[in-house]
Design an enzyme around this catalytic site. Structure first.
Site, PDB file in Angstrom:
ATOM      1  N   HIS A   1      31.448  40.688  45.113  1.00 54.87           N
ATOM      2  CA  HIS A   1      30.614  41.622  45.884  1.00 54.87           C
ATOM      3  C   HIS A   1      29.936  40.890  47.044  1.00 54.87           C
ATOM      4  CE1 HIS A   1      27.502  44.980  46.105  1.00 54.87           C
ATOM      5  NE2 HIS A   1      26.912  44.002  46.773  1.00 54.87           N
ATOM      6  N   GLU A   2      29.295  39.762  46.732  1.00 56.09           N
ATOM      7  CA  GLU A   2      28.591  39.011  47.771  1.00 56.09           C
ATOM      8  C   GLU A   2      29.572  38.364  48.747  1.00 56.09           C
ATOM      9  OE1 GLU A   2      25.635  39.568  48.029  1.00 56.09           O
ATOM     10  OE2 GLU A   2      24.998  40.178  46.045  1.00 56.09           O
TER      11      GLU A   2
ATOM     12  N   HIS B   1      30.531  40.851  51.400  1.00 59.82           N
ATOM     13  CA  HIS B   1      29.510  40.922  52.455  1.00 59.82           C
ATOM     14  C   HIS B   1      29.678  39.768  53.438  1.00 59.82           C
ATOM     15  CE1 HIS B   1      27.163  44.232  50.954  1.00 59.82           C
ATOM     16  NE2 HIS B   1      26.800  43.624  49.838  1.00 59.82           N
TER      17      HIS B   1
END
Length: 265
Positions: free
Chosen positions: A61-62, A65
């Site tokens: 997820h990170e 980003h």
């Protein structure tokens, strides 16, 4: 005065961290232990499998980003270590890893964490800002779909697949679906707000900014209201059923996950 400009990420900045590889190894070994029943305590193996897989998804997820921000113009991302998938490099390791795991243990909720620090002034264009914010929860959406595919297409797994393994997959799918939905809420501090923020007026953004640190807490607090909790999980259950996940299987996975609670079974 000499101005130092950040360099584009080198190969070492992109090299996958041994920490992340170690977490993946725990995920694979514990998943194998659940499948084969090798562990003396299969419920503890389920716990390790769920936690390690959940952390892997948080890292991805990170990473989504960070990677999107890199292509959007923030070339400082590499020097921060975000492209290595090392959760210890995040701006707030407590928020990014520890708290989401605690939320899972406390209530079986895939509450999103944060965060990677993105130098937004390097990004040009509102669409790019929105895409950077959306990249994380979209990763959870993909993760959720992948976890539910064996239920939608039963032939993907052999008929002899242990029920405990299927229950663990169902519980992990529930976590990913809840994380996707909650993180896409247009609440300050969550990615959903980050998607719409570039399109708001400067005055509105300035008024909302002080509430950003409390957005996650507010969402978690609302989920403790029985009526909200029931409605929310009814919606989650409907999504799981649409993908063929048997009713109550995710709940069984959660009860297996809580290996310390013998009364759960």
């Amino acid at each position: 005065m000499t101005t130092v400009h950040p360099m584009r990420p080198s190969r070492s900045d992109r090299r996958v961290s041994p920490v992340f590889l170690g977490i993946v190894a725990v995920m694979l070994v514990s998943g194998w232990a659940v499948w084969t029943g090798f562990a003396d305590n299969r419920r503890f193996a389920v716990f390790l499998f769920v936690v390690s897989t959940w952390i892997v998804s948080l890292c991805l997820h990170e990473y989504a980003h960070a990677r999107t921000a890199l292509h959007g113009g923030d070339i400082s991302i590499g020097a921060k270590g975000y492209l290595t998938l090392n959760p210890l490099k995040y701006t707030h390791a407590l928020l990014s890893i520890v708290l989401p795991v605690v939320f899972v243990i406390m209530g079986g909720i895939g509450l999103p964490g944060g965060a990677v620090f993105i130098e937004r002034h390097r990004i040009r264009g509102r669409w790019r800002h929105s895409l950077i914010s959306a990249a994380g929860p979209l990763t959870n959406v993909v993760f959720a779909v992948v976890l539910m595919l064996p239920f939608l297409f039963p032939g993907m797994l052999p008929d002899s697949t242990p029920g405990e393994f299927l229950a663990a997959l169902a519980f992990l799918a529930l976590l990913q679906v809840t994380a996707s939905i909650l993180n896409l809420l247009p609440v300050p501090g969550l990615d959903g707000y980050g998607v719409i923020e570039p399109w708001l007026s400067r005055n509105v953004r300035r008024q909302v900014e002080p509430f950003a640190p409390f957005g996650l807490i507010a969402v978690f607090g609302l989920l403790w209201i029985p009526e909200v909790n029931i409605a929310f999980f009814d919606f989650i259950d409907a999504i799981l059923r649409a993908f063929g996940v048997p009713e109550n299987l995710a709940d069984f996975g959660y009860r297996l996950f809580r290996f310390w609670d013998n009364a759960a079974l």
